[in-house]
Structure formats: structure tokens, C-alpha cells
Write a protein that holds these residues in place. Structure first.
Motif, PDB file in Angstrom:
ATOM      1  N   LYS A   1       0.861  -1.180   0.000  1.00  0.00           N
ATOM      2  CA  LYS A   1       0.000   0.000   0.000  1.00  0.00           C
ATOM      3  C   LYS A   1       0.898   1.231   0.000  1.00  0.00           C
ATOM      4  O   LYS A   1       1.764   1.378   0.862  1.00  0.00           O
ATOM      5  CB  LYS A   1      -0.902   0.019   1.232  1.00  0.00           C
ATOM      6  N   TYR A   2       0.669   2.123  -0.972  1.00  0.00           N
ATOM      7  CA  TYR A   2       1.495   3.324  -1.030  1.00  0.00           C
ATOM      8  C   TYR A   2       0.828   4.369  -1.911  1.00  0.00           C
ATOM      9  O   TYR A   2      -0.151   4.094  -2.608  1.00  0.00           O
ATOM     10  CB  TYR A   2       2.904   3.007  -1.546  1.00  0.00           C
ATOM     11  N   TRP A   3       1.389   5.585  -1.885  1.00  0.00           N
ATOM     12  CA  TRP A   3       0.845   6.718  -2.631  1.00  0.00           C
ATOM     13  C   TRP A   3       1.884   7.213  -3.627  1.00  0.00           C
ATOM     14  O   TRP A   3       3.080   7.177  -3.359  1.00  0.00           O
ATOM     15  CB  TRP A   3       0.497   7.860  -1.677  1.00  0.00           C
ATOM     16  N   THR A   4       1.416   7.687  -4.776  1.00  0.00           N
ATOM     17  CA  THR A   4       2.316   8.284  -5.758  1.00  0.00           C
ATOM     18  C   THR A   4       1.693   9.555  -6.325  1.00  0.00           C
ATOM     19  O   THR A   4       0.490   9.796  -6.191  1.00  0.00           O
ATOM     20  CB  THR A   4       2.623   7.324  -6.926  1.00  0.00           C
ATOM     21  N   LYS A   5       2.544  10.313  -6.994  1.00  0.00           N
ATOM     22  CA  LYS A   5       2.086  11.524  -7.665  1.00  0.00           C
ATOM     23  C   LYS A   5       2.882  11.685  -8.945  1.00  0.00           C
ATOM     24  O   LYS A   5       4.063  11.384  -9.010  1.00  0.00           O
ATOM     25  CB  LYS A   5       2.275  12.751  -6.760  1.00  0.00           C
TER      26      LYS A   5
ATOM     27  N   GLN B   1       6.498   9.888 -12.213  1.00  0.00           N
ATOM     28  CA  GLN B   1       5.734   9.399 -11.070  1.00  0.00           C
ATOM     29  C   GLN B   1       6.674   9.055  -9.910  1.00  0.00           C
ATOM     30  O   GLN B   1       7.661   8.341 -10.075  1.00  0.00           O
ATOM     31  CB  GLN B   1       4.922   8.164 -11.440  1.00  0.00           C
ATOM     32  N   LYS B   2       6.361   9.576  -8.739  1.00  0.00           N
ATOM     33  CA  LYS B   2       7.180   9.343  -7.553  1.00  0.00           C
ATOM     34  C   LYS B   2       6.294   9.002  -6.364  1.00  0.00           C
ATOM     35  O   LYS B   2       5.141   9.415  -6.288  1.00  0.00           O
ATOM     36  CB  LYS B   2       8.017  10.582  -7.227  1.00  0.00           C
ATOM     37  N   LYS B   3       6.871   8.261  -5.422  1.00  0.00           N
ATOM     38  CA  LYS B   3       6.138   7.932  -4.213  1.00  0.00           C
ATOM     39  C   LYS B   3       6.003   9.163  -3.329  1.00  0.00           C
ATOM     40  O   LYS B   3       6.918   9.972  -3.223  1.00  0.00           O
ATOM     41  CB  LYS B   3       6.853   6.824  -3.437  1.00  0.00           C
TER      42      LYS B   3
ATOM     43  N   ASN C   1       1.910   1.740   9.491  1.00  0.00           N
ATOM     44  CA  ASN C   1       2.471   2.556   8.408  1.00  0.00           C
ATOM     45  C   ASN C   1       3.510   1.812   7.566  1.00  0.00           C
ATOM     46  O   ASN C   1       4.426   2.415   7.016  1.00  0.00           O
ATOM     47  CB  ASN C   1       3.096   3.843   8.969  1.00  0.00           C
ATOM     48  N   LYS C   2       3.378   0.500   7.478  1.00  0.00           N
ATOM     49  CA  LYS C   2       4.290  -0.270   6.637  1.00  0.00           C
ATOM     50  C   LYS C   2       3.754  -0.331   5.211  1.00  0.00           C
ATOM     51  O   LYS C   2       2.567  -0.518   4.983  1.00  0.00           O
ATOM     52  CB  LYS C   2       4.470  -1.688   7.183  1.00  0.00           C
ATOM     53  N   GLU C   3       4.664  -0.214   4.274  1.00  0.00           N
ATOM     54  CA  GLU C   3       4.258  -0.300   2.869  1.00  0.00           C
ATOM     55  C   GLU C   3       3.929  -1.726   2.480  1.00  0.00           C
ATOM     56  O   GLU C   3       3.043  -1.965   1.657  1.00  0.00           O
ATOM     57  CB  GLU C   3       5.385   0.238   1.980  1.00  0.00           C
ATOM     58  N   CYS C   4       4.637  -2.694   3.069  1.00  0.00           N
ATOM     59  CA  CYS C   4       4.426  -4.105   2.719  1.00  0.00           C
ATOM     60  C   CYS C   4       3.986  -4.910   3.937  1.00  0.00           C
ATOM     61  O   CYS C   4       4.587  -4.809   5.006  1.00  0.00           O
ATOM     62  CB  CYS C   4       5.707  -4.702   2.134  1.00  0.00           C
ATOM     63  N   ILE C   5       2.930  -5.698   3.756  1.00  0.00           N
ATOM     64  CA  ILE C   5       2.451  -6.606   4.788  1.00  0.00           C
ATOM     65  C   ILE C   5       2.526  -8.023   4.229  1.00  0.00           C
ATOM     66  O   ILE C   5       2.029  -8.286   3.130  1.00  0.00           O
ATOM     67  CB  ILE C   5       0.995  -6.289   5.185  1.00  0.00           C
TER      68      ILE C   5
ATOM     69  N   ASP D   1      -4.330  16.213  -3.250  1.00  0.00           N
ATOM     70  CA  ASP D   1      -4.625  16.653  -4.615  1.00  0.00           C
ATOM     71  C   ASP D   1      -3.662  15.999  -5.607  1.00  0.00           C
ATOM     72  O   ASP D   1      -2.440  16.110  -5.476  1.00  0.00           O
ATOM     73  CB  ASP D   1      -4.491  18.175  -4.729  1.00  0.00           C
ATOM     74  N   GLY D   2      -4.213  15.333  -6.588  1.00  0.00           N
ATOM     75  CA  GLY D   2      -3.394  14.770  -7.660  1.00  0.00           C
ATOM     76  C   GLY D   2      -2.620  13.516  -7.306  1.00  0.00           C
ATOM     77  O   GLY D   2      -1.787  13.059  -8.091  1.00  0.00           O
ATOM     78  N   VAL D   3      -2.889  12.913  -6.148  1.00  0.00           N
ATOM     79  CA  VAL D   3      -2.149  11.702  -5.792  1.00  0.00           C
ATOM     80  C   VAL D   3      -2.950  10.452  -6.163  1.00  0.00           C
ATOM     81  O   VAL D   3      -4.159  10.511  -6.377  1.00  0.00           O
ATOM     82  CB  VAL D   3      -1.794  11.666  -4.287  1.00  0.00           C
TER      83      VAL D   3
END
Length: 249
Positions: free
Chosen positions: A122-126, A132-134, A162-166, A213-215
Motif C-alpha cells: 500500500k502506497y501513494w504516488t504523484k 511518477q514518484k512515491k 504505516n508499513k508499505e508491505c504486509i 490533490d493529484g495523488v
């Protein structure tokens, strides 16, 4: 992709990795959404016997992707997660804090028994394309995938935040043709994301800018299968964990 070597009467294992990437775009008003799929696979070989190994990922009872090793070739299908997530929304807009049905299950679609692991990212990018970057300032925990059936899915770090990988390991053998208990049942975007705003005033004009916004939020699910023959060593070699210590054997 690594090639699987073959030799008469040798003992081998085929380790299969499935990856699914789903992207939902959130506008400043959480207005438009779309989904896309990124799919890749890798093969791993070790000293175990060859068999017909296969694994599938199911979403709300429907097979989204599957990859089975049949003799000397891979048979696969692929699709996208969350395509119908907003089907019941009249305006097609995502509602913050609303729990959308997202039941995720694994099926043994091969002809031999196996052990199963899933990895959830689970993560966010823009940005788009090469730009495209995290976005590390937005917590993965704001993407609330509700994990269930903890008695049947072992999570080595149940309290990690708040872990990116589970990582989740299915407890026991998954027989050929059988499905696991679901490891998730709903997904939601935490409304806290709308509370992080920047307010600026210029020429008596007040501008409110939301941090999201925009993510894009990403939900990637990987599925691994390991044969049961010589399982302790096979799991250690493929996944790098002590299966007995985790309690999955």
C-alpha cells in the motif's frame, strides 16, 4: 524471467510469484477514478520434484488472475482489481471513510498441494510516467484494507503501523482445487486525508489546497506458492523464513 531447466527423474520445485497492481486516481474532490493492472512473474527452482503448481487470486468470488504451470508451459490469465469498486456510486465518486467490499482469497488452481503466501503493498504516488514518484508524506495506513481471519493467516508483524508491505502466510497446506479463507474483506480511504490542508491568502483570495490533490493510491497484491515436498527447506529457500517458527506447517 528465469528459465526452468528440466532433467529426467530430477527433483525440483517451481516457485511462482504473481503480482497485481491497481491504481485509483483521486482528484481534488475525489472525483474520478480508474484502475490499471501491472503484472509480472518470476520463477525460482530448487531441489524438489516437479509438479503442476498453480495459484489464483480471487476478488469477491471472481478469479482476477491465475498462473498455472502445466507440464512445460505457463497458462495464465490476468485482470484488474477494484474495477467495480464504485459501481453503486451514482456520481462515480469515491467516498472517504466508506467501506467498499473487497474480499480477497487465494485458490490452489494447480494439481498439487502447496503452501501459500501473500504480500500486500500500500502506497501513494504523484505524477505520471517517468515523473511518477512515491509520496512518503502520506501514510500507507490511510489505505485501510481490512485484514481478517487472523487465525488462518499468520502475520509476523501484526502491530506494525504505516508499513508499505504486509506479509501474510496461510496456515497449513492448501489442497489442490481448494480456496483459502479470505484475508481481507473491505477497503476504505481514511477521511483523515482530507484534514491535511494548506490555506493561503493572496489578493484577498483564500485558496485551500488538499495534500492529496493529484495523488494516486496503490494496492498491489503478490501471491506465492511453494510445493509441500520437503516443505521446511523449500519455504526457507523460497521465502527466507522458518515455517515451523511461524506456525504455518
Amino acid at each position: 524471467m528465469k528459465k526452468i531447466s528440466r532433467a529426467s527423474r530430477s527433483r525440483k520445485i517451481t516457485y511462482m510469484l504473481l503480482a497485481l497492481a491497481v491504481i485509483l486516481l483521486l482528484g481534488s474532490a475525489v472525483g474520478s477514478t480508474r484502475a490499471a493492472l501491472t503484472y509480472y512473474s518470476e520463477n525460482y527452482t530448487a531441489q524438489i520434484r516437479v509438479g503442476q503448481i498453480g495459484v489464483s487470486l480471487l476478488e469477491n468470488g471472481n478469479t482476477i488472475t491465475r498462473r498455472d504451470y502445466d507440464g512445460d508451459r505457463w497458462v495464465e490469465t490476468s485482470g484488474a482489481l477494484l474495477e467495480n469498486m464504485l459501481a453503486d456510486e451514482k456520481d462515480g465518486k469515491l467516498v472517504l471513510n466508506k467501506k467498499y467490499t473487497e474480499e480477497l482469497t487465494v485458490e490452489n488452481s494447480g494439481s498439487i498441494d502447496e503452501y501459500v503466501r501473500v504480500r500486500i503493498y500500500k502506497y501513494w504516488t504523484k505524477g505520471e510516467g517517468e515523473n511518477q514518484k512515491k509520496v512518503t508524506t502520506l501514510s500507507p495506513d490511510l489505505i485501510r484494507l481490512n485484514l481478517i481471519n487472523g487465525g488462518q493467516w499468520v502475520n509476523p508483524e501484526p502491530d506494525a503501523k504505516n508499513k508499505e508491505c504486509i506479509e501474510l502466510y496461510y496456515k497449513g497446506i492448501l489442497p489442490s482445487g481448494k480456496k483459502t479463507a479470505a484475508f481481507a474483506d473491505t477497503i476504505a480511504i481514511d477521511g483523515q486525508i482530507a484534514q491535511d490542508v494548506t490555506i493561503t491568502t493572496k489578493d484577498n483570495i483564500i485558496t485551500t489546497t488538499y495534500k492529496y490533490d493529484g495523488v494516486e493510491f496503490h494496492l498491489d497484491v503478490e501471491v506465492d506458492a511453494v510445493q509441500t515436498h520437503n516443505a521446511q527447506d523449500a519455504i526457507k529457500s523460497a521465502w527466507g523464513v522458518d515455517a515451523a517458527a511461524l506456525g504455518i506447517l
